[in-house]
Motif scaffolding. Structure first.
Motif, PDB file in Angstrom:
ATOM      1  N   CYS A   1       0.480  -0.606  -5.023  1.00  0.00           N
ATOM      2  CA  CYS A   1       1.794  -0.240  -5.572  1.00  0.00           C
ATOM      3  C   CYS A   1       2.303  -1.242  -6.594  1.00  0.00           C
ATOM      4  O   CYS A   1       3.101  -0.893  -7.463  1.00  0.00           O
ATOM      5  CB  CYS A   1       2.820  -0.085  -4.452  1.00  0.00           C
TER       6      CYS A   1
ATOM      7  N   CYS B   1       3.456  -1.777  -0.113  1.00  0.00           N
ATOM      8  CA  CYS B   1       2.270  -1.217   0.556  1.00  0.00           C
ATOM      9  C   CYS B   1       1.455  -2.271   1.314  1.00  0.00           C
ATOM     10  O   CYS B   1       0.677  -1.935   2.201  1.00  0.00           O
ATOM     11  CB  CYS B   1       1.381  -0.498  -0.462  1.00  0.00           C
TER      12      CYS B   1
ATOM     13  N   CYS C   1      -2.161  -5.763  -1.046  1.00  0.00           N
ATOM     14  CA  CYS C   1      -2.565  -7.012  -1.712  1.00  0.00           C
ATOM     15  C   CYS C   1      -2.380  -8.249  -0.838  1.00  0.00           C
ATOM     16  O   CYS C   1      -2.514  -9.361  -1.330  1.00  0.00           O
ATOM     17  CB  CYS C   1      -1.705  -7.186  -2.970  1.00  0.00           C
TER      18      CYS C   1
ATOM     19  N   CYS D   1       0.455  -9.438  -5.378  1.00  0.00           N
ATOM     20  CA  CYS D   1       1.041  -8.792  -6.560  1.00  0.00           C
ATOM     21  C   CYS D   1       2.327  -9.483  -6.986  1.00  0.00           C
ATOM     22  O   CYS D   1       2.763  -9.354  -8.133  1.00  0.00           O
ATOM     23  CB  CYS D   1       1.270  -7.295  -6.338  1.00  0.00           C
TER      24      CYS D   1
HETATM   25  S1  FES Z   1       2.795  -4.763  -2.074  1.00  0.00           S
HETATM   26 FE1  FES Z   1       1.649  -3.095  -2.875  1.00  0.00          FE
HETATM   27  S2  FES Z   1       0.227  -4.062  -4.202  1.00  0.00           S
HETATM   28 FE2  FES Z   1       1.408  -5.705  -3.479  1.00  0.00          FE
END
Ligand code: FES
Length: 217
Positions: A148, A154, A157, A175
């Protein structure tokens, strides 16, 4: 801290990871820092945008496991072998005299595959240890799988960090903070996380190969 130490940084790039380091090198040069750049490749055909790497560095050491990469500037070096051996040879003077010694480096940026970064991290604490200052900081750009890119939604990562002194563990959303202290990164965790994408990556590679071989593009 003497001026040379404050002003010297080292960039270590593996394969396509070199593309990420160009902007860092240019900013450092603009700030009047000396940039020692180790660019490592498996094959000679993997080398790309050589001139851009030269523009982002004071000295480049080209290391390739397949053969010697041709240099274009007097100050640059070329080494046939892996990037760790290139660093050792560079510092021992086997590649010729140089203006930036490893013991003048106070910050290292590493970008490459999880395996390459893991090897560098281990070497930094063992065979490369005599060559670097004890207060030299190493930063890795963590290539976690991402979905995301919304800094905590999400958790695709998520990356485990471990405080090597206290054993305390913490988790980072790569991220939101891709550049992490190498000392803390659990690289085995990163390798496991990356495996979750391997099926899609293999299928995509096969599909692209099929498209190129069977269609007119
Ligand atoms: S929280 Fe979704 S890619 Fe980092």
């Amino acid at each position: 801290m003497n001026k040379d130490v404050q002003n010297s940084i080292m960039l270590i790039g593996g394969g396509v990871g070199n593309a990420v380091l160009l902007s860092i090198g240019k900013v450092c040069l603009r700030k009047k820092k000396k940039v020692l750049y180790f660019a490592g490749y498996r094959k000679l055909s993997d080398v790309f945008k050589q001139a851009l790497i030269e523009d982002a560095s004071s000295i480049v050491v080209w290391a390739c496991e397949e053969g010697l990469i041709k240099t274009n500037r007097n100050q640059d070096k070329s080494f046939h072998g892996n990037i760790i051996d290139a660093m050792i040879s560079y510092q021992r003077g086997t590649l010729g005299s140089t203006r930036i010694n490893l013991d003048a480096i106070n910050k290292i940026f590493v970008v490459g595959s999880d395996k390459m970064m893991n090897i560098i991290n281990k070497a930094r604490k063992t065979i490369l240890r005599p060559y670097f200052r004890s207060d030299c900081i190493a930063i890795s750009s963590v290539n976690s799988p991402m979905q995301c890119m919304m800094k905590g939604i999400c958790a695709q990562c998520v990356q485990r960090n471990i405080n090597t002194k206290t054993g305390e563990e913490s988790y980072v959303y790569s991220c939101s903070n891709q550049d992490q202290n190498m000392e803390l990164i659990d690289f085995d965790f990163l390798t496991e996380r990356l495996k979750q994408n391997s099926l899609q990556e293999k299928l995509t590679a096969k599909w692209i190969k099929h498209i190129f071989e069977n269609t007119r593009i």
